[in-house]
Enzyme design. Structure first.
Site, PDB file in Angstrom:
ATOM      1  CB  SER A   1      -7.025   7.807  -1.717  1.00 51.40           C
ATOM      2  OG  SER A   1      -7.603   6.514  -1.689  1.00 51.40           O
TER       3      SER A   1
ATOM      4  CE  LYS B   1      -7.731   9.019  -5.065  1.00 53.44           C
ATOM      5  NZ  LYS B   1      -8.944   9.329  -5.695  1.00 53.44           N
TER       6      LYS B   1
ATOM      7  CG  HIS C   1      -4.533   5.123  -4.824  1.00 49.69           C
ATOM      8  ND1 HIS C   1      -5.904   5.044  -4.908  1.00 49.69           N
ATOM      9  CD2 HIS C   1      -4.217   4.615  -3.611  1.00 49.69           C
ATOM     10  CE1 HIS C   1      -6.386   4.519  -3.789  1.00 49.69           C
ATOM     11  NE2 HIS C   1      -5.378   4.260  -2.985  1.00 49.69           N
TER      12      HIS C   1
END
Ligand code: NBP
Length: 478
Positions: free
Chosen positions: A128, A183, A186
């Protein structure tokens, strides 16, 4: 063979990641399907470190020290499978393939299993931070075998962002799909954060009556407190920006339809499968969806609503302070929901994810980076079994203190017809968790009525069914 790591797929993410490795003193083999991109990278940035350009897959593999470590940065989906297939045929047991793209964790689980059978380690690494992060330090969420992390970890940690205390924003998340799962969540939390910030903006604009410049200042002030985060910081920048062509606030010339690439949707789909309520993320995904439905919005434009007179200037400042509290409380709820989801998946797939470590590696590099994440890290350090962030003493006290303001903001929004699905859903979740009794009792009774689905009683063990179509006597079914 001289290269410690190789990167294949040299679009913006792959190029920047390769440069990041090289800038940290690693020798990087670079490869791309279309060789011109490899040449362009070397031409423009070859002086930044030690690169080994490879025209063919064979040259690329030959350039790598063993165990070979190959980072794939191609378009997620079929291209990833194509590239894995191409390289797997050239690799040996013990070599490591890292997929740094935005893969769905279920694909990562499948690929890991297939490659494990060949003795090749497959690491699904969430990355990210966008292109800037890839170059200057992303947050990295690698999932895969412990053994692969031993050989790969130091390399990834060297290029990862560093949190304020100096620790790298990269840790071994867990086996197979754990990294890509984390992820994905996230990104889901990112959707929720962005939606809450957008609602705060809308309230400041249409209830407090602030102009974008003034809202930018308000966000800048908030950014010095507990809301201190990258997303609040860039929001202030966007709101302060003036459109060069028209001289109007930039936010006023951007079409009000938000697009999405799909990781928010994946998060909600997966949460539904896991049975974990992530209403904050779901409302954020739906809000983008609503914004894009010009047909529905056009058809409903004339529907009546309340007057939307802004508050008197004297009351506006006070209201803005309430919005900060509502935003913060709603944010805590959406993070609590996100962490519930990670915790549930960790149990479901046997990943044994360290929930505090996830917060720790999001403190830098990624889009949701924020001072706040250190609080979440500390909450799980204090109690690794914390059932919800809302049960952490510190968060509970803050949200409890904010609740009057939160209710007042949601009530004002409803009264004035300003849609705040994020704030409202978060408050409803908070109240549902708090409730001593939920109307779910009635729902379950209805289910028993029409479908003989049975119910449990508050006063006795067992399952029961009422003979609704007969004499309404009760029978014990289990
Ligand atoms: P893209 O997602 O645009 O992919 C372009 C790359 O994929 C090029 O190198 C292209 O090679 C290669 N490629 C394709 Br398309 N099909 C291929 C095939 N069948 N075989 C071999 N190579 C193939 O690049 P990106 O925006 O740099 O993103 C890379 C990955 O990182 C994606 O999975 C993305 O989701 C993820 N990601 C992106 C961001 C971001 O901010 N952009 C952030 C985080 C993660 P070619 O040059 O020969 O066409």
């Amino acid at each position: 063979a001289t290269a410690q790591i190789g990167v294949t797929g040299l679009a913006v993410m792959g190029s920047n990641l390769a440069r990041n490795f090289a800038r940290h003193g690693h020798t990087v083999a670079v490869h791309n399907r279309t060789y011109a991109k490899t040449e362009a990278l070397i031409g423009e940035h070859g002086h930044e470190g030690n690169f080994v350009p490879a025209e063919t897959a064979e040259e690329f593999v030959a350039a790598l020290q063993k165990p070979r470590r190959i980072v794939i940065m191609v378009k997620a989906g079929d291209p990833t499978d194509a590239v894995i297939g191409e390289f797997a045929a050239l690799l040996e047991p013990g070599d490591v393939i890292i997929d740094g793209g935005n893969a769905h964790f279920a694909d990562t689980r499948r690929r890991e299993k297939e490659l494990r059978e060949k003795g090749i380690h497959f690491v699904g690494a969430g990355i990210s931070g966008g292109e800037e992060g890839a170059l200057h330090g992303p947050s990295i969420m690698p999932g895969g075998s412990e053994e692969s992390y031993n050989s790969l970890g130091p390399l990834l940690e060297s290029i990862a962002a560093k949190a304020k205390d100096g620790t790298p924003c990269c840790t071994h998340i867990g086996p197979d799909g754990a990294g890509h799962f984390v992820k994905m969540v996230h990104n889901g939390i990112e959707y929720a954060d962005m939606q809450l910030i957008a609602e705060a903006y809308d309230l400041l604009r249409h209830v407090a009556g602030y102009e974008p410049q003034r809202i930018a200042e308000t966000f800048r002030t908030w950014n010095t407190g507990r809301l201190d985060s990258y997303l609040i910081e860039i929001t202030a920048e966007v709101l302060a920006h003036t459109d060069a062509a028209t001289g109007r606030p930039f936010v006023d010339v951007v079409a009000d339809g938000a697009e999405q690439k799909g990781t928010g949707r994946w998060t909600v789909q997966t949460a539904l499968d896991l049975g974990i309520p992530v209403s904050g993320i779901a409302e954020a995904v739906f809000a983008r969806s609503v914004s894009g439905h010009a047909d529905l919005r056009g058809a409903a434009r004339e529907l009546p609503g309340p007057a939307r007179e802004p508050l008197a200037p004297a009351a506006a400042g006070e209201f803005a302070a309430l919005v900060e509290e509502a935003l913060y409380a709603s944010k805590v709820v959406s993070y609590a929901q996100g962490w519930n989801m990670i915790s549930a998946a960790s149990a479901e797939y046997g990943w044994d994810i360290d929930l505090g470590a996830v917060a720790a590696i999001w403190r830098g590099g990624c889009i949701i980076r924020a001072a706040f994440l250190d609080r979440i890290r500390a909450a799980f350090a204090a109690d690794p079994q914390l059932p919800t962030l809302l049960a952490d003493k510190g968060f509970a006290a803050e949200v409890g203190k904010a609740q009057d303001a939160w209710r007042s903001v949601v009530a004002t929004a409803v009264g004035r017809g300003v849609p705040t699905p994020g704030f409202s859903a978060a408050l409803a979740y908070y109240d549902a968790l708090r409730a001593e009794r939920l109307p779910a009792a009635l729902t379950q009774a209805q289910r028993d009525f029409f479908g003989a689905h049975t119910y449990r009683r508050t006063d006795r063990e067992g399952s029961f069914h009422t003979l609704w179509g007969g004499d309404r006597s009760e029978e014990q079914t289990g």
